[in-house]
Structures are given as structure tokens and as C-alpha cells.
Design an enzyme around this catalytic site. Structure first.
Site: not given
Ligand code: IVH
Length: 675
Positions: A31, A33, A80, A114, A289, A410
Site C-alpha cells: 500500500d 508504494e 426491481s 444478491k 436470471k 449461588c
């Protein structure tokens, strides 16, 4: 190399690393670099404004705030999906598809997770990202292009070639659970409101007028389809389309798969359901699908959902219910955990009737009262949790939770150490909840060393009510043991012999065997050596205990709490009465080189000791504590907000020490004696 060339080179290099990191999940460089390349590009672009470009990776840091979001009309509506909640509903879906297509054989489907985020459309013109919008009401969304540019996994220009001149990619913006946890920790530290779940955090982060805020939020994107494609060939199957998008540098779920028929769909559902908890992001089901895109067209839509696709939902992981009571559970180590008893509710696929509240602080932080309506969550196999309270639904009479003072199992005293969030029962030797744990520890090799008394046997002895406390071990008879299931006379005899053998022990082993919190083998040895006898140890106050090397305030408090509990003393007496013995020695004399005869003045607030405790400690080592500073004072012990006494000490040249130095001085006493 000219600046323009270097800029071009850096952009290509950074794009390549983004692709490796986000799409292939195979970073090539550390990271740091990557950050260096990024900063070099930023510096060059600042120096040469003429080289600016909208698709430069530096644009990902966010831009100036917008006054408002602009509406964008979607070229094709963002629809949807219908939902299926059962196998039967999936079978019905498949039947409708086969009937619609007049097919008899198995249908090929593309199956995908999903994603539980929010839908966006990304418009690429000639491969360059020009516009990004939320779903909105499906026909009009909000333009959030500057925000989407900050999402590192969204390519600002597509890789490769062959893209349609106009391409709208549809997909989901979401937040990984690890980033969500980090964000909430940050929010908490800043005193800002925490987000309820990763989806809300993603939605809240994307809908920011100031895209620099979005840039700080680690959002992700996954593509799942194409909304619009003009002038360009697309494949004939949905699965190939997703592969093509991946080749252009768009992230697609690696869990996507082609399956056949209902059998394939249900197997996929089960497979992803099993992986759900280990995915880095939340999903709320899978989507099936029809893979053949031409066949998709033929089937078309009913109202606002396609006939060719369906979402097979997982059971909801969150639900609303009511807190009927808050009970206490005592764990094997004596920890008291508040547990919310709930009105039964179906969540995460099972009926949940209780949820852990972890500890007292957590109950306060979440502000859970008895009678509250709460959101409970059950994800995977994890213990159900109360996510939050709906304060607007709180009844007038909603009592607060109070941690009991006595153990509900107890009756021993409940104690909570400073700086600890957990409250504990102090009746370690006596409490039924801690019985098995206490016995196992008592019998272990470095404690009383009762050979053969392991896990299974302890279970049996406790479950058959033969043994309740360690003292009962020494009262067991042969007949009772033989009565136990699968216990032969020979092994019963061996056990009794081992128990008999253990009676002859050492004080150090005995102290260790009691299982006092924070008292390990080494501390037990130090205590035995220092006090020489059990009675002297039992009689020592915290200050005297702290004279033992390596015994600090925490251990001293644990010891005192344990010995102050009458139930524990009772068991210790019974053990001695049963013939457990050790040879006792002399107590070590208090020599007192460093502290004896010295005059101390205490001022300010010490980090862990109270004024009283510090005084007792000094006096127990033969020192004196005075109220005012004079030339006769040897040490001023100063804590936070020390006032005039400190000034006076400095004026008189009296040594000023802090709590750690005081504890060191007290320890030197011991070292002096034992040398
Ligand atoms: S396909 C015409 N695939 O679910 C249907 N949607 O209820 C287009 N979603 O708003 C949607 N993961 O945000 C599709 N793999 C996936 C999805 C997915 C999540 C969301 C999407 C949409 C909602 C539909």
C-alpha cells in the site's frame, strides 16, 4: 522524460494496481508504494494544470461540495425483482419460465449473490465514466458522479477495447463489513452517530453533497448487468456479458455461476447460504436470471419486475421484537452476562427468544430497558444480538437494568474490577455455574495433581450430584463411585487413591488450586513464600498483599475479594478438615530498607491507588504519611492535579515521585529481605 509522459505512465501504473487490487484481488505492491505513486501523480498534476484529466485516478479524492443533487432520467428504467422465499416459489418461477419459452428441458440460469447495498447506473461514453446515478424511483435517480468517482473499484475508464460507444453498467454500491466496523469505531471515537448496518452506511456515504466525505468511506461496487448499450455488439448470454464486464475492469462477483434447472438453482442457494457469513459483504439472497438474453427479451416484464429473473431471499437477519426481561447468565469462569429475554420472533431462519447484551456497559450504551421494542439480529450461526432500541416505542413503565449485587446462581457477592467491563461472581469454589471449571483446575497437574480426574469424569461427578465443591472429592466413597455409569471398581479405586495421594501437598499448590482470578502458579509460590501460612495469607489486607513481589493492586483486590466471600472460606475449611495438609513456614520479616522510617506526603489523584490505599501500603512497610510538606518530608507522591504541596516540595528541594516510583520503592523492601 517529459512531465506529460510521466503523468501518463503514472496513471497507467495506478490503474493497473487498482485493477490488481480490486478486480483480481491480487495486489502486486504494498500500500505504501501505491501511495507514493499516487502522491507523485498529484504533485505533477498540481505543477502542470494543463495535464488535468477527468479520468485521472487523482480525481478519486472528492471534489467541492454540491448545492444539491441533480435528477437524471434513466434511459431504461431500473426495475426491481420479484422475490421467492421457498423452494416451491422457485419451482413455480422455473415452471413459468419454461411455459413462457415453451421449453421442456432444463433451463440454463445465471446465478449470482444478491448484494445488500444500493443500485446505481454508471454511464461510460467511449469507455470514459461520464455519469453515475442512484436508482431513485426507477425512472429518475440522483446524479452522484463525483461521489462514484471516489469509489476505487469503479474504473474511471474501461480497460481493453470493444466497448459500445455508450454503455450503462448497472450494479450495486456497498460497504464491506470490515470497513463498516472501522467506520463505526471512527464515528464512536469522534462522538458521531454510528450506522445501523453496512447498507445504511453505504447509502449514507454515497448520498453526500461533499464527495470528500464519500472518499473517506471505503465503498465498493459490483456490476450485475447492463442497462443501455449503443453501437456495439454484446454477447448472447448474461454469463458472458458479466465475463466481458470483468475484462473491461468492472468488478463482478466471483461467486457467479451458470446452473441448470431447479436442482441447480437450489444447490446454488444452499452453497451461497453456507458461505454467507464468510463473504466480506452482506447479501440478502441470490438472484437467478435466464442466461439467454434473447429469451429474456421474449419473456419481458410484468409491471415493474422481469419475468426472466427472481430473487431467492435468505430469511431476514433482523426483526423487531420486545424485551420481556433482562436475566443474568453466569458463565463457567463466573462472568455475569445480561441476557435479553425476548418475545419469540422468527429471524435468520429460527425462532429467537433471547439475545446477549454482553455486559453492563453495553446495556447502558445501547440504552436497553425492560419493555423496549428492539431490533434483533441473527446472522449465520452467531448468537442473536440486540442491534438497537426504538426509543419512540418505549412504554411509560420501562425499568432500567440493574446488575445484581449477589450471584443469581449461588448468592455470592458480585464484584467488578476497576477498568473491567465484566462483573463476576466471587464464589469461585462454591458456585454451581463455575463448578466444573473449578474442579478441573483444582485437580490439574500443577495444582492438586489428582491423576485421572479429567473432563469427562468431572462432568459425570457433577452431573450425578456426587461432587459440588472440591471438598466433596475427599468425602466420596467407593460404592457411590461404582454406582456411576461405566465406572469399574478398579478405576474407582485408582481415583480414590489419587485423591488420597493429593492430600499431602504444598501451600503454593493449594493456593494455586483455589483458582483465584489472576493468581497463577508463580504468584501462588510468591504468596506461599511470603506469608508462610494460609492463615496469615487469609488475614492480610490489600496493602500487605501488595508487599509481595509482583502483586499489584489488581491481584491484591482479586485475592481479597476471594477470601472475603464466606462461601469460599467454608470450602477451604472443609478441605483442611478432610485432611488436606502442607508444611507451613515462617513469614518473611519486613525489613524495610527503602520505605521504613521515611516520611511521605500524598498529593493529587494517583492513577490506580486511592489516597487511603497508598497510605496503608506505606504504613504497612514501616513508612509514615504526613499531611503537610516540610524539610522533614522525604518524598512527595504526586498525582494528577497536584497543587500547592507539589510547589512547596519543589521549593524545599524534596524528592517528588509518582505512583509507579512509589510502588517500586515498596517492592525494593521485599527484594532487600529476600536477598
Ligand atoms: S438484477 C431487472 N442482480 O436488487 C432486474 N439485482 O430487487 C435488475 N440487486 O435494485 C436487477 N444484487 O439493486 C440484480 N445480482 C443482482 C443483484 C441485484 C442486488 C438489487 C438491485 C435491485 C434490487 C431488485
Amino acid at each position: 522524460m517529459s512531465a506529460a509522459e510521466r503523468v501518463r505512465e503514472l496513471r497507467a501504473e495506478i490503474d493497473r494496481h487498482n485493477y490488481q487490487y480490486y478486480i483480481l484481488d491480487a495486489p502486486l505492491i504494498p500500500d505504501a508504494e501505491f501511495d507514493r505513486l499516487f502522491r507523485e501523480l498529484q504533485a505533477l498534476e498540481a505543477e502542470h494544470p494543463e495535464l488535468a484529466s477527468l479520468d485521472s485516478p487523482t480525481r478519486r479524492v472528492g471534489a467541492a461540495p454540491l448545492p444539491e443533487f441533480k435528477p437524471v432520467a434513466h434511459r431504461t428504467p431500473m426495475l426491481s425483482l420479484n422475490n421467492a422465499f421457498s423452494d416451491a416459489e422457485v419451482e413455480a418461477f422455473d415452471r413459468r419460465v419454461r411455459e413462457g419459452l415453451e421449453t421442456v428441458g432444463d433451463i440454463e440460469y445465471s446465478a449470482e449473490p444478491k448484494f445488500d447495498g444500493l443500485a446505481v447506473g454508471l454511464v461510460y461514453e467511449n469507455g470514459i465514466l461520464v455519469c453515475g446515478a442512484t436508482r431513485g424511483d426507477g425512472s429518475t435517480g440522483e446524479e452522484v458522479t463525483p461521489n462514484l468517482r471516489t469509489v476505487s473499484s469503479i474504473p474511471l475508464h474501461l480497460r481493453g477495447a470493444g466497448w459500445p460507444s455508450l454503455l450503462e453498467v448497472r450494479g450495486e454500491v456497498l460497504m464491506f463489513r470490515s470497513d463498516f466496523d472501522r467506520l463505526n469505531t471512527r464515528q464512536r471515537e469522534k462522538g458521531d452517530k454510528e450506522f445501523v448496518n453496512p447498507r445504511n452506511a453505504a447509502a449514507g456515504s454515497l448520498r453526500q453533497l461533499d464527495s470528500r466525505i464519500t472518499a473517506s468511506r471505503s465503498l465498493r461496487f459490483f456490476a450485475y448487468g447492463v442497462g443501455v448499450a449503443e453501437a456495439g455488439e454484446l454477447p448472447a448470454r448474461h454469463s458472458d456479458l458479466l465475463n466481458l464486464l470483468a475484462g473491461w475492469g468492472l468488478p463482478v462477483a466471483i461467486e457467479r455461476r451458470c446452473v441448470r434447472g431447479v436442482g441447480g438453482l437450489l444447490a446454488y442457494y444452499a452453497e451461497i447460504g453456507g458461505k454467507r457469513a464468510s463473504l466480506p459483504y452482506d447479501i440478502d439472497g441470490v438472484v437467478y436470471k435466464l442466461d439467454d438474453l434473447a429469451a429474456q427479451e421474449r419473456l419481458g416484464f410484468v409491471s415493474r419486475a422481469p419475468r426472466f429473473a427472481i430473487a431467492h431471499k435468505f430469511p431476514a437477519e433482523e426483526a423487531l421484537t420486545q424485551v420481556l426481561a433482562i436475566d443474568i447468565q453466569v458463565g463457567r469462569t463466573g462472568a455475569l452476562t445480561p441476557v435479553a429475554r425476548l418475545a419469540p420472533v422468527f429471524v435468520g431462519g429460527v425462532t429467537v427468544t433471547n439475545a446477549t447484551l454482553h455486559n453492563e456497559d453495553e446495556v447502558r450504551r445501547k440504552d436497553v430497558h425492560i419493555g423496549d421494542t428492539v431490533i434483533v439480529r441473527r446472522a449465520g450461526d452467531v448468537i442473536p444480538e440486540v442491534v438497537r432500541v426504538l426509543p419512540e416505542k418505549r412504554p411509560i413503565l420501562a425499568p432500567e437494568f440493574i446488575m445484581p449485587k449477589a450471584c443469581p446462581v449461588c448468592g455470592s457477592q458480585v464484584v467488578r474490577a476497576q477498568d473491567e467491563s465484566v462483573a463476576r461472581c466471587s464464589g469461585g469454589l462454591y458456585c454451581p455455574a463455575q463448578r466444573k471449571q473449578a474442579l478441573l483446575h483444582f485437580a490439574s497437574r500443577r495444582a492438586m495433581d489428582i491423576e485421572g480426574l479429567g473432563d469427562k469424569l468431572v462432568e459425570q461427578l457433577v452431573d450425578s450430584n456426587l461432587v459440588r465443591t472440591p471438598a466433596d472429592l475427599y468425602r466420596m466413597g467407593l460404592m457411590a463411585l461404582i454406582d456411576l455409569e461405566r465406572f469399574a471398581e478398579k478405576s474407582a479405586n485408582n481415583l480414590l487413591l489419587a485423591i488420597e495421594h493429593s492430600k499431602q501437598t504444598t501451600l503454593a499448590r493449594f493456593i494455586y488450586a483455589l483458582g483465584i482470578r489472576n493468581v497463577g502458579e508463580a504468584t501462588a509460590k510468591d504468596l506461599a513464600r511470603h506469608f508462610g501460612s494460609l492463615d496469615r495469607l487469609l488475614a492480610a489486607n490489600e496493602a500487605q498483599l501488595m508487599q509481595v513481589s509482583d502483586v499489584g493492586p489488581v491481584v491484591a483486590q482479586c485475592l481479597r475479594q476471594f477470601f472475603d466471600e464466606p462461601h469460599n472460606l467454608e470450602v477451604i475449611e472443609q478441605l483442611r478438615a478432610s485432611g488436606v495438609v502442607w508444611s507451613e513456614g515462617e513469614a518473611l520479616p519486613i525489613a524495610g530498607s527503602a520505605v521504613a522510617g521515611k516520611v511521605f506526603v500524598l498529593t493529587g489523584t494517583l492513577p490506580s491507588l486511592t489516597r487511603e490505599a497508598a497510605k496503608e501500603l506505606i504504613e504497612a512497610s514501616g513508612g509514615k504519611v504526613s499531611g503537610s510538606v516540610s524539610k522533614k518530608t522525604d518524598f512527595v507522591v504526586a498525582g494528577a492535579e497536584a497543587g500547592s504541596k507539589l510547589e512547596k516540595a519543589q521549593a524545599l528541594g524534596v524528592a517528588v515521585i509518582d505512583e509507579t516510583q512509589l510502588l517500586d520503592l515498596l517492592q525494593q523492601n521485599i527484594k532487600g529481605e529476600t536477598q
